[in-house]
Design a protein around this motif. Structure first.
Motif, PDB file in Angstrom:
ATOM      1  N   PHE A  91       0.862  -1.187   0.000  1.00 54.12           N
ATOM      2  CA  PHE A  91       0.000   0.000   0.000  1.00 54.12           C
ATOM      3  C   PHE A  91       0.898   1.237   0.000  1.00 54.12           C
ATOM      4  CE2 PHE A  91      -4.075  -2.040   0.842  1.00 54.12           C
ATOM      5  CZ  PHE A  91      -3.692  -3.261   1.375  1.00 54.12           C
ATOM      6  N   ALA A  92       0.769   2.098  -0.994  1.00 52.67           N
ATOM      7  CA  ALA A  92       1.608   3.308  -1.006  1.00 52.67           C
ATOM      8  C   ALA A  92       1.149   4.276   0.084  1.00 52.67           C
ATOM      9  CB  ALA A  92       1.568   3.975  -2.374  1.00 52.67           C
ATOM     10  N   ALA A  93      -0.124   4.227   0.451  1.00 49.42           N
ATOM     11  CA  ALA A  93      -0.615   4.981   1.622  1.00 49.42           C
ATOM     12  C   ALA A  93      -2.082   4.670   1.855  1.00 49.42           C
ATOM     13  CB  ALA A  93      -0.469   6.490   1.426  1.00 49.42           C
ATOM     14  N   VAL A  94      -2.415   4.467   3.146  1.00 54.50           N
ATOM     15  CA  VAL A  94      -3.826   4.379   3.579  1.00 54.50           C
ATOM     16  C   VAL A  94      -3.965   5.383   4.721  1.00 54.50           C
ATOM     17  CG1 VAL A  94      -5.669   2.953   4.509  1.00 54.50           C
ATOM     18  CG2 VAL A  94      -3.957   1.929   2.985  1.00 54.50           C
ATOM     19  N   THR A  95      -4.870   6.312   4.603  1.00 57.99           N
ATOM     20  CA  THR A  95      -4.959   7.448   5.527  1.00 57.99           C
ATOM     21  C   THR A  95      -6.158   7.301   6.470  1.00 57.99           C
ATOM     22  OG1 THR A  95      -4.163   8.759   3.639  1.00 57.99           O
ATOM     23  CG2 THR A  95      -4.965   9.979   5.530  1.00 57.99           C
ATOM     24  N   PRO A 116       4.424   4.338   2.643  1.00 58.21           N
ATOM     25  CA  PRO A 116       4.070   2.963   2.248  1.00 58.21           C
ATOM     26  C   PRO A 116       4.272   1.937   3.343  1.00 58.21           C
ATOM     27  CG  PRO A 116       5.763   3.922   0.798  1.00 58.21           C
ATOM     28  CD  PRO A 116       5.636   4.815   1.978  1.00 58.21           C
ATOM     29  N   PHE A 117       3.593   0.805   3.170  1.00 56.33           N
ATOM     30  CA  PHE A 117       3.839  -0.367   4.011  1.00 56.33           C
ATOM     31  C   PHE A 117       3.382  -1.591   3.232  1.00 56.33           C
ATOM     32  CE2 PHE A 117      -0.526  -1.419   5.152  1.00 56.33           C
ATOM     33  CZ  PHE A 117      -1.183  -0.228   4.841  1.00 56.33           C
ATOM     34  N   SER A 118       3.886  -2.764   3.626  1.00 55.00           N
ATOM     35  CA  SER A 118       3.542  -4.004   2.900  1.00 55.00           C
ATOM     36  C   SER A 118       2.975  -5.042   3.845  1.00 55.00           C
ATOM     37  CB  SER A 118       4.803  -4.584   2.242  1.00 55.00           C
ATOM     38  OG  SER A 118       5.264  -3.712   1.231  1.00 55.00           O
ATOM     39  N   ALA A 119       1.979  -5.759   3.327  1.00 51.55           N
ATOM     40  CA  ALA A 119       1.419  -6.904   4.058  1.00 51.55           C
ATOM     41  C   ALA A 119       1.962  -8.165   3.394  1.00 51.55           C
ATOM     42  CB  ALA A 119      -0.101  -6.860   3.981  1.00 51.55           C
ATOM     43  N   ARG A 120       2.823  -8.909   4.096  1.00 52.09           N
ATOM     44  CA  ARG A 120       3.358 -10.145   3.518  1.00 52.09           C
ATOM     45  C   ARG A 120       2.364 -11.272   3.756  1.00 52.09           C
ATOM     46  NH1 ARG A 120       9.537 -11.299   3.007  1.00 52.09           N
ATOM     47  NH2 ARG A 120       9.026  -9.798   1.376  1.00 52.09           N
ATOM     48  N   ILE A 121       1.923 -11.947   2.656  1.00 46.89           N
ATOM     49  CA  ILE A 121       0.784 -12.870   2.788  1.00 46.89           C
ATOM     50  C   ILE A 121       1.161 -14.328   2.546  1.00 46.89           C
ATOM     51  CG2 ILE A 121      -0.780 -11.005   2.180  1.00 46.89           C
ATOM     52  CD1 ILE A 121      -1.133 -12.317  -0.570  1.00 46.89           C
ATOM     53  N   ASP A 122       2.469 -14.626   2.543  1.00 42.93           N
ATOM     54  CA  ASP A 122       2.912 -16.001   2.238  1.00 42.93           C
ATOM     55  C   ASP A 122       2.143 -17.054   3.025  1.00 42.93           C
ATOM     56  OD1 ASP A 122       6.510 -15.230   2.049  1.00 42.93           O
ATOM     57  OD2 ASP A 122       4.753 -14.280   1.198  1.00 42.93           O
ATOM     58  N   LYS A 178      -0.274  -2.444  -4.893  1.00 38.54           N
ATOM     59  CA  LYS A 178       0.321  -3.388  -5.836  1.00 38.54           C
ATOM     60  C   LYS A 178       0.667  -4.703  -5.154  1.00 38.54           C
ATOM     61  CE  LYS A 178       2.072   0.352  -8.679  1.00 38.54           C
ATOM     62  NZ  LYS A 178       3.230   1.142  -9.154  1.00 38.54           N
ATOM     63  N   LEU A 179       0.570  -5.792  -5.925  1.00 37.94           N
ATOM     64  CA  LEU A 179       1.055  -7.079  -5.450  1.00 37.94           C
ATOM     65  C   LEU A 179       2.509  -7.176  -5.876  1.00 37.94           C
ATOM     66  CD1 LEU A 179      -0.341  -9.572  -4.057  1.00 37.94           C
ATOM     67  CD2 LEU A 179      -0.206 -10.656  -6.300  1.00 37.94           C
ATOM     68  N   VAL A 180       3.403  -7.397  -4.926  1.00 40.65           N
ATOM     69  CA  VAL A 180       4.836  -7.426  -5.227  1.00 40.65           C
ATOM     70  C   VAL A 180       5.347  -8.828  -4.912  1.00 40.65           C
ATOM     71  CG1 VAL A 180       7.096  -6.433  -4.682  1.00 40.65           C
ATOM     72  CG2 VAL A 180       5.052  -4.973  -4.658  1.00 40.65           C
ATOM     73  N   VAL A 181       6.014  -9.456  -5.887  1.00 40.32           N
ATOM     74  CA  VAL A 181       6.493 -10.836  -5.748  1.00 40.32           C
ATOM     75  C   VAL A 181       8.019 -10.816  -5.737  1.00 40.32           C
ATOM     76  CG1 VAL A 181       6.368 -13.161  -6.714  1.00 40.32           C
ATOM     77  CG2 VAL A 181       4.460 -11.576  -7.013  1.00 40.32           C
ATOM     78  N   LEU A 182       8.599 -11.293  -4.633  1.00 44.50           N
ATOM     79  CA  LEU A 182      10.045 -11.180  -4.417  1.00 44.50           C
ATOM     80  C   LEU A 182      10.682 -12.564  -4.309  1.00 44.50           C
ATOM     81  CD1 LEU A 182      10.011  -8.393  -1.677  1.00 44.50           C
ATOM     82  CD2 LEU A 182      10.486  -8.103  -4.111  1.00 44.50           C
TER      83      LEU A 182
END
Ligand code: CKU
Length: 602
Positions: A91-95, A116-122, A178-182
């Motif tokens: 999420f680039a930003a949730v206010t 921003p922050f990321s939710a890792r969903i593995d 965005k969904l980011v795959v690393l």
């Protein structure tokens, strides 16, 4: 695990899927979402756009003014072939804050509405199937939130936001998702610093990864020619005959970072980097060792319909207008802006003062009037200060982590118009300023925007600044109208008082301006007329031009913008040099003439 602040980019080892679009949405008017289990899916059929603020879509005042929890839901398909990689919802930003649930499982909570922050969903992902993403957001303000304000409860039981600041408290998923795959072993962060040596530049770098495999850094010029290569997680590259990043003449090198296992590329990331130095020397700003004068604006991320939502078209139009008018800088008043805006400022060669959302640290529901009253609100005496400081330090860390490699970012503004009149403010400021210096490898100058109460006589915090930023409204909020002659006298008296204190650093006016209803004319002038605005601006520029220490003028505001309703706001703040629809008011032509005639090193 440390959260990566790297901008999502698809490479040979990374995948990025866009999650923007129409999401299910519901305001939690009865505060029932938790107990009704909306984390498993929200009721109703309403859909709204992401990214955007939710406030301006609806036709009822209760929705626009809603204060409390709101819920979003979408589905994202995760292909089976991504199994074995890390899957993040970024999420680039949730206010201003939120909790993220995936397939009914709580993943992360985040405080702060502009980074921003990321939710890792593995652990919870359904491979090769749709996955339900639910976000519970909240827009309430408090004495510990950034920005600060309060919520009150009305007779009908509904909450209402009362901000300690002059912009509408837009909220929602306001920036891209965005969904980011690393890959299993990935690059988490990298940091750059520069030194100029004649026609060459040395670029020191540090790369942080999640593992121990070797790292390389390759640098290519704009023609794609390789110009430098480094091995190891840190090192120093020499770039001969360097093309420096300059105002309106940006040059961006292509940096490629790799994690290698022999010939195999485990992870690859890239960025477009401008090489430049920026410093304060005496009362001058030096860009690549040459004096530069800031001409531009205080802005807002604000536009019709989407509110504070990232609007790529408005971004493009704003930069075209800033080039047209002869500006070379802006402040991200009063919060960090969308990442894409800094990327564009890098490409267009604009100088950016990057501001934390540390606004409203002066308890007033009409700060524009109270801030010139000379009164204190004892904001930093409150028992809420330790929690506020914890939140501000966390946001400072994220801000610098996110923006530290942007050539355009030349300074950090750590507060906007805080209450600096009590002894309790100084130790708070000292800690924030010290932390900013510690976090920024490039040691960019640090400042904060000072309202009139932060006067030479009463301000207890200006000494922490590497340069001063003044928000001044002589002739508008005080000594306005026919007594503008007194306004100029008072303004000059204050300038002389700063100099008499021995202040010897650049002074930037990060706010000055007056409301003008487009097309309002009156001869002779009255306040709110174009004629008055011209008289006011002429007076300010007369003063700026007579003090050598003034090294920047950022008029307030770039465009008309939304505020809370009130008898001093005509459907928002009308100090824009452009309308909210990005069309020029008369003052735009006045500034174009002034700024095109001012030399860059004025
Ligand atoms: C002293 C007032 C500070 N300044 C803060 C800014 O957020 C407001 O929009 C602006 C104004 O009143 O136009 C005044």
């Amino acid at each position: 695990m440390k959260q990566s602040m790297l901008y999502p980019r698809a490479t040979s080892t990374r995948r990025v899927a866009d999650m923007n679009g129409m999401w299910k949405f519901r305001l939690d008017k009865e505060n029932e979402g938790e107990e009704q289990g909306w984390k498993n899916g929200i009721p109703g059929a309403d859909l709204i756009p992401v990214p955007a603020s939710f406030n301006d879509f609806y036709t009822d005042k209760e929705s626009r003014e809603f204060t409390g929890d709101f819920w979003y839901e979408t589905e994202v398909f995760v292909p089976g072939e991504w199994k074995g990689r890390h899957i993040d919802v970024r999420f680039a930003a949730v206010t201003h804050r939120c909790t993220v649930y995936v397939n009914g499982q709580e993943i992360i909570s985040h405080e702060g509405g502009f980074l921003p922050f990321s939710a890792r969903i593995d652990e919870v992902v359904n491979w090769n199937e749709p996955n339900r993403v639910v976000v519970k957001g909240n827009n309430e303000l408090s004495f510990t939130s950034l920005p600060a304000g309060i919520s009150v409860t009305l007779e009908n039981g509904r909450k209402m936001t009362k901000p300690f600041f002059d912009f509408f408290n837009y909220a929602g998923i306001q920036r891209p998702v965005k969904l980011v795959v690393l890959p299993e072993e990935s690059i988490v962060d990298f940091t750059l610093n520069y030194a100029l040596e004649g026609n060459d530049a040395s670029v020191s770098y540090q790369v942080e990864t999640t593992g121990d495999h070797p790292v390389t850094v390759e640098v290519y010029d704009e023609s794609g020619k390789p110009v430098a290569r480094g091995e190891g997680k840190e090192g120093c590259l020499k770039i001969e005959n360097v093309h420096l990043w300059e105002v309106h003449n940006a040059y961006l090198y292509h940096f490629v970072l790799k994690v290698l296992d022999g010939e195999e590329v485990l992870d690859e990331y890239y960025d477009e980097i401008g090489i430049r130095t920026f410093a304060v020397e005496g009362n001058r700003f030096l860009l690549n060792g040459n004096p530069v004068y800031l001409k531009g604006f205080g802005k807002h991320e604000d536009s019709d319909i989407v509110g504070r939502g990232f609007n790529i078209g408005v971004m493009k139009r704003d930069f075209e207008l800033m080039k047209w008018i002869g500006a070379n800088s802006f402040r991200t008043s009063h919060y960090p802006y969308s990442e894409e805006i800094y990327q564009m400022a890098d490409r267009e060669g604009f100088l950016v003062i990057d501001e934390l959302p540390a606004v409203g640290f002066f308890e007033s529901l009409a700060n524009f009037v109270d801030a010139v009253s000379g009164k204190t609100t004892n904001f930093f005496d409150r028992p809420t200060v330790p929690e506020l400081k914890k939140n501000q330090l966390a946001m400072l860390e994220d801000l610098i982590a996110r923006d530290k490699n942007h050539a355009c970012v030349i300074a950090w503004s750590l507060f906007n118009e805080p209450d600096t009149m009590t002894d309790s403010a100084a130790p708070y400021f000292e800690e924030i300023f010290a932390r900013a210096k510690e976090l920024d490898v490039q040691k960019r100058p640090r400042t904060f925007a000072m309202e009139l109460n932060s006067s030479p006589e009463h301000c207890k915090c200006h000494q922490f600044c590497d340069f001063l930023c003044l928000n001044r409204y002589y002739g508008w909020y005080l000594l306005g109208g026919y007594e503008m002659v007194n306004a100029e006298t008072a303004f000059r008296k204050e300038m002389d008082a700063w100099l008499a204190k021995g202040v010897n650093c650049p002074m930037v006016f990060t706010e000055y301006g007056c409301d003008n209803l487009q097309g309002e004319h009156k001869l002779p002038s009255v306040q709110w007329s174009t004629e008055y605005e011209m008289e006011y601006l002429e007076m300010f520029h007369r003063v700026f031009d007579s003090y050598e220490c003034v090294k920047g003028e950022q008029v307030w505001n770039f465009a008309d913008f939304q505020t809370v309703e009130g008898i001093m706001r005509v459907n928002g703040n009308k100090k824009g040099i452009f309308t909210r629809q990005r069309q020029p008011k008369e003052a735009a032509y006045y500034f174009k003439k002034r700024w095109e005639s001012l030399p860059l090193d004025y």
